[in-house]
Design an enzyme around this catalytic site. Structure first.
Site, mmCIF file in Angstrom:
data_model
loop_
_atom_site.group_PDB
_atom_site.id
_atom_site.type_symbol
_atom_site.label_atom_id
_atom_site.label_comp_id
_atom_site.label_asym_id
_atom_site.label_seq_id
_atom_site.Cartn_x
_atom_site.Cartn_y
_atom_site.Cartn_z
ATOM 1 N N LYS A 1 -9.740 8.028 -3.438
ATOM 2 C CA LYS A 1 -8.383 7.487 -3.481
ATOM 3 C C LYS A 1 -9.195 6.832 -5.099
ATOM 4 O O LYS A 1 -9.355 5.299 -4.372
ATOM 5 C CB LYS A 1 -7.890 6.647 -2.331
ATOM 6 C CG LYS A 1 -6.428 6.396 -2.177
ATOM 7 C CD LYS A 1 -5.701 5.843 -1.143
ATOM 8 C CE LYS A 1 -5.012 4.824 -1.426
ATOM 9 N NZ LYS A 1 -3.631 5.940 -1.807
HETATM 10 N N1 PMP Z 1 -0.885 11.143 -2.213
HETATM 11 C C1 PMP Z 1 -1.598 10.371 -3.299
HETATM 12 C C2 PMP Z 1 -1.822 10.393 -4.600
HETATM 13 C C3 PMP Z 1 -1.390 8.678 -2.859
HETATM 14 O O1 PMP Z 1 -1.831 8.838 -3.623
HETATM 15 C C4 PMP Z 1 -0.916 8.787 -1.221
HETATM 16 C C5 PMP Z 1 -1.159 7.450 -0.792
HETATM 17 N N2 PMP Z 1 -1.727 7.201 -0.333
HETATM 18 C C6 PMP Z 1 -0.547 9.927 -0.251
HETATM 19 C C7 PMP Z 1 -0.454 10.946 -1.101
HETATM 20 C C8 PMP Z 1 -0.353 9.669 1.373
HETATM 21 O O2 PMP Z 1 -1.389 9.809 1.760
HETATM 22 P P1 PMP Z 1 -1.078 8.804 2.942
HETATM 23 O O3 PMP Z 1 -0.136 8.988 4.201
HETATM 24 O O4 PMP Z 1 -2.563 8.556 3.514
HETATM 25 O O5 PMP Z 1 -0.290 7.236 2.849
#
Ligand code: PMP
Length: 335
Positions: free
Chosen positions: A169
């Site tokens: 991320k």
């Molecule tokens: N894809 C992207 C590009 C994101 O930014 C997020 C948010 N973190 C997610 C998927 C979903 O991840 P999570 O459920 O861990 O928040």
């Protein structure tokens, strides 16, 4: 504020008093950086988004340790070491919530490179940690969770691992996401569906996607360049608990035409029904029953209320999924 453009989605944002910034808790407005920091120049940073749910006398943080592990893994991918463990960062998060009296709903830890060299060799720029905590309402609009949202298939594809690692991320991944999001908003949609390099469904700009066909859940696998979301993982687990079959497989772009329901998952967006894609109506154009069952199941897992299908409380598979932060005084429910 200036003119709110017509393509903006309604959003609430409540700042709090304190931010953790490079070793100390500082007032919100004092968390400042030099303009020539590597993160400003080249986007050298990684981050997390974590929900904290208000339960009156305490807050419940969802999957704090998993998110912090992904934060440190993302930092390592960009050769950043802040010399801290997930437990140490977790303590900062808990202290931040207490200092801010539980008035927020969302934690945002960042690890980024600061001021130093000015070239693309950012390695000499010291990695730093900040954690912010604020009140973030419904990410995709006030009634998104109840009424659902409309998405467009984006002209911008999600990056492949040989361009930038999609499984971490990193701030730079959201250059791609910003373009897709802005394009979608300007066309009157709430968000975008990005395709992967093969033209299969990948994800939204900040959320994973699920498709319901004949009571089976379909979702793209990690090989489709997704970020492996923790909400996605929780939904897959919950589906297993309540007897819904899940298939993690590459999903062709037009697959949604043969689905009765579509929904998106993420820490910010939670479980959001999708009722239209590129002007094609999904199902009858209202949130589907399986989507709403999973939305409620997710919410009840966090609050440890009985699951609507099973009629009993489901314990999370790991105790670390739910971190309880006791507050000195009950926090008013803000979102
Ligand atoms: N894809 C992207 C590009 C994101 O930014 C997020 C948010 N973190 C997610 C998927 C979903 O991840 P999570 O459920 O861990 O928040």
């Amino acid at each position: 504020m200036g003119v709110v453009p017509p393509y903006s989605v309604e959003q609430t944002f409540g700042k709090t008093e304190w931010i953790y910034f490079d070793g100390a808790f500082v007032p919100w407005d004092d968390a400042r950086l030099h303009v020539l920091s590597a993160v400003v120049q080249y986007g050298s940073g990684v981050f997390e988004g974590i929900r904290a749910y208000n339960a009156g006398t305490h807050m419940t943080i969802f999957r704090l340790h998993d998110h912090l592990q992904r934060l440190l893994d993302s930092a390592r991918a960009y050769y950043m070491d802040i010399g801290m463990t997930t437990n140490q960062i977790a303590e900062i998060c808990v202290e931040l919530i207490r200092r801010n009296k539980g008035l927020g709903t969302y934690l945002r830890p960042n690890i980024f490179r600061g001021y130093g060299e000015l070239g693309v060799n950012v390695l000499p720029c010291r990695p730093q940690l900040s954690v912010a905590y604020w009140n973030w309402g419904k990410y995709l609009g006030a009634d998104a969770l109840e009424r659902g949202v409309r998405l467009e298939i984006s002209p911008f594809r999600r990056m492949s691992p040989d361009v930038l690692p999609p499984t971490v991320k990193a701030a730079v991944n959201y250059g791609n996401g910003q373009l897709a999001k802005a394009h979608a908003l300007m066309n009157g949609f709430a968000d975008a569906i990005m395709l992967d390099r093969d033209g299969c469904i990948c994800e939204g700009t900040g959320m994973n996607l699920f498709f319901v066909r004949d009571d089976v859940l379909w979702t793209p696998p990690v090989s489709s360049c997704i970020l492996e979301g923790y909400t996605r993982d929780a939904i897959i687990w919950l589906a297993g608990e309540i007897g819904i079959r899940v298939r993690e497989e590459p999903i062709p772009m037009m697959f949604f035409h043969r689905c009765q329901e579509v929904f998106a998952t993420g820490s910010a967006s939670e479980v959001t029904p999708v009722v239209e894609i590129d002007r094609a109506v999904i199902g009858d154009g209202t949130p589907g029953s399986l989507t709403m069952l999973l939305q409620q199941s997710f919410s009840n897992l966090i609050s440890q209320r009985p699951n609507p299908r099973l009629g009993r409380v489901i314990a999370p598979p790991e105790a670390s999924w739910l971190t309880r932060v006791t507050l000195e005084a009950p926090a008013p429910v803000t979102a």
